[in-house]
Enzyme design. Structure first.
Site, PDB file in Angstrom:
ATOM      1  N   GLU A   1       0.813  -1.214   0.000  1.00  0.00           N
ATOM      2  CA  GLU A   1       0.000   0.000   0.000  1.00  0.00           C
ATOM      3  C   GLU A   1       0.851   1.271   0.000  1.00  0.00           C
ATOM      4  O   GLU A   1       0.772   2.092   0.926  1.00  0.00           O
ATOM      5  CB  GLU A   1      -0.941   0.016   1.220  1.00  0.00           C
ATOM      6  CG  GLU A   1      -1.872  -1.179   1.252  1.00  0.00           C
ATOM      7  CD  GLU A   1      -2.992  -1.049   2.289  1.00  0.00           C
ATOM      8  OE1 GLU A   1      -2.894  -0.170   3.158  1.00  0.00           O
ATOM      9  OE2 GLU A   1      -3.952  -1.827   2.214  1.00  0.00           O
TER      10      GLU A   1
ATOM     11  N   GLU B   1      -5.284  -8.704   0.175  1.00  0.00           N
ATOM     12  CA  GLU B   1      -5.979  -8.455   1.444  1.00  0.00           C
ATOM     13  C   GLU B   1      -7.452  -8.192   1.166  1.00  0.00           C
ATOM     14  O   GLU B   1      -7.809  -7.511   0.197  1.00  0.00           O
ATOM     15  CB  GLU B   1      -5.429  -7.225   2.186  1.00  0.00           C
ATOM     16  CG  GLU B   1      -4.071  -7.412   2.804  1.00  0.00           C
ATOM     17  CD  GLU B   1      -3.587  -6.176   3.576  1.00  0.00           C
ATOM     18  OE1 GLU B   1      -4.426  -5.422   4.123  1.00  0.00           O
ATOM     19  OE2 GLU B   1      -2.363  -5.969   3.599  1.00  0.00           O
TER      20      GLU B   1
HETATM   21  C1  FCB Z   1      -4.311  -2.675   5.466  1.00  0.00           C
HETATM   22  C2  FCB Z   1      -2.910  -3.004   5.915  1.00  0.00           C
HETATM   23  C3  FCB Z   1      -2.840  -4.190   6.843  1.00  0.00           C
HETATM   24  C4  FCB Z   1      -3.992  -4.208   7.840  1.00  0.00           C
HETATM   25  C5  FCB Z   1      -5.316  -4.013   7.148  1.00  0.00           C
HETATM   26  C6  FCB Z   1      -6.512  -4.066   8.055  1.00  0.00           C
HETATM   27  O1  FCB Z   1      -4.371  -1.361   5.051  1.00  0.00           O
HETATM   28  O2  FCB Z   1      -2.090  -3.295   4.808  1.00  0.00           O
HETATM   29  O3  FCB Z   1      -1.591  -4.189   7.473  1.00  0.00           O
HETATM   30  O4  FCB Z   1      -3.768  -3.289   8.833  1.00  0.00           O
HETATM   31  O5  FCB Z   1      -5.307  -2.808   6.435  1.00  0.00           O
END
Ligand code: FCB
Length: 432
Positions: A163, A338
């Site tokens: 990110e 994610e």
């Molecule tokens: C993302 C992050 C990860 C975690 C999630 C909930 O932005 O990459 O580390 O904190 O959110």
């Protein structure tokens, strides 16, 4: 009568969870987050990462559990501040530790997806100006090349930076992550350095490895809409939020330029095509209004009456479909790196997972090349500035004991991963 049908995923699809070193390992004392936590006043509830999930010592049993739970892949990060504790000095004990971690993953049938930079910086790097330092790309590349040379035989997937735009936005624009600056010019400069760092890391990994790993980046993308679609101000700010968070790296890496508003489309040397895969982190939709820059974090809001997570994020499964569709205009395959749901109600997590997998499958059935899904997260863990309160694990981790207790969502996910399919019966049972 159920109207659902079974949803089959492509052969070889990767199923697993995502984690990050600082959130799970424990005792990462040599990075900027640890230092920030000790200062006090920054993390909700005064929490600190501390021993975290003690994953540093328990990785082998954690991976055994992941295997039992049907996973065939695992996303994790290696901690730069352990590997290079002082500038230019490599800690071979830590390198050996991560070799054991990778070997354990393989022993347990888990394909490693390894992130090199997941939010934390070694203290020495921070002292040298962190991401504001024009040498940052070279420093990151040296680390990436080193660790790829050491572990390259065990790692088929390298993810350079997690990110990156969150690093710029949260750390340098909104001031909610360290170094807590609130400066638009700095954030734009950091965004340039992040793009160049990715490019140099990509090249360094390719030079250091002979096994032809897949190398990519992990992008956080929110599904943005103007709060009032009839308001020109809301629409303009929505476009700006999208250009910064979602589009900057996509254009940067597909065209080899610094796109607006970070640059004016000038060339970013050698950036074009430096991705073998796109990692997508998708969580929610945000409605953007005219005042979004002045609002600080969070810079958008959910619509009234929306179903929310315990961190106020809207549940909006359609967004993952829309974003995957948008990514299909680029050539690299897509991995969901994610997707997850902070909640104290695991049945809501089950529904969240099924609804997002359904939308992901919808995109796949229309031709999108999606090859894996890493749920955030494995155990409950240290959620950065939100501390320990948000529960994102499919495996509850009991405070104080560090015991791992798989929740019903972990068993649902196990059945999906083993079958490489979501069944009509599961959809019927959870979504009605
Ligand atoms: C993302 C992050 C990860 C975690 C999630 C909930 O932005 O990459 O580390 O904190 O959110």
């Amino acid at each position: 009568m159920s109207t659902y049908t079974d949803l089959h995923f492509p052969k070889g699809f990767l199923w697993g969870c995502a984690t990050a070193a600082h959130q799970v390992e424990g005792n990462n004392t040599n990075n900027n987050w640890w230092q920030w936590e000790q200062e006090g006043g920054h993390i909700k509830g005064g929490d600190v990462s501390g021993i975290a999930c003690d994953h540093y010592n328990r990785f082998d049993s954690d991976f055994a559990l992941a295997q039992e739970l049907g996973h065939n892949a695992h996303r994790l990060s290696v901690e730069w501040s352990r590997i290079e504790p002082e500038e230019g000095r490599w800690d071979m004990k830590e390198v050996d530790h991560y070799r054991q971690v990778m070997e354990s993953l393989h022993r347990h049938g888990l394909t490693p997806m390894v992130t090199l930079h997941h939010f934390t910086n070694p203290l020495w790097f921070e002292r040298r100006g962190g991401w504001l330092n024009p040498q940052a790309p070279e420093l990151l590349a040296r680390y990436a090349g080193f660790i790829a040379r050491e572990l390259g035989d065990l790692v088929p997937f390298w993810l350079t930076i997690n990110e990156p735009m969150m690093v710029a936005i949260a750390g340098y624009l909104m001031g909610v992550h360290p170094p807590q600056h609130k400066d638009m010019n700095e954030a734009m400069l950091v965004a340039r350095h992040l793009l160049l760092a990715h490019v140099r890391m990509y090249q360094a990994i390719k030079e250091a490895t002979t096994h032809g790993p897949q190398v990519g980046i992990v992008l956080s993308m929110s599904y943005f809409q103007p709060k009032d679609p009839d308001s020109p101000g809301d629409r303009a700010m929505c476009e700006l939020a999208d250009a910064v968070e979602n589009q900057y790296f996509l254009t940067g890496l597909s065209e080899g330029v610094f796109p607006p508003p970070v640059g004016q489309g000038e060339e970013a040397t050698d950036a074009k095509g430096t991705w073998d895969l796109i990692g997508l982190n998708y969580y929610h939709r945000l409605l953007i209004s005219e005042d979004f820059l002045a609002r600080g974090a969070p810079y958008g809001e959910p619509p009234p009456g929306a179903e929310l997570s315990s961190m106020g994020w809207e549940v909006y499964p359609e967004g993952i479909y829309q974003i995957i569709k948008r990514l299909t205009q680029y050539s690299p395959p897509i991995y969901i790196t994610e997707n997850g749901f902070p909640t104290d109600d695991d049945s809501a997590r089950c529904r969240y997972v099924l609804r997002h997998l359904w939308q992901m499958h919808r995109a796949i059935s229309e031709g999108a090349d999606v090859r894996g899904y890493m749920h955030w997260s494995f155990t409950d863990n240290f959620e950065w500035a939100e501390g320990w309160e948000p529960r994102l694990g499919m495996i509850a981790m009991e405070p104080g004991t560090l015991d791992r207790r798989p929740l019903p969502s972990a068993y649902l996910f196990r059945d999906i991963a083993r079958a490489n399919a979501v069944t009509a019966a599961q959809l019927q049972q959870y979504l009605g």
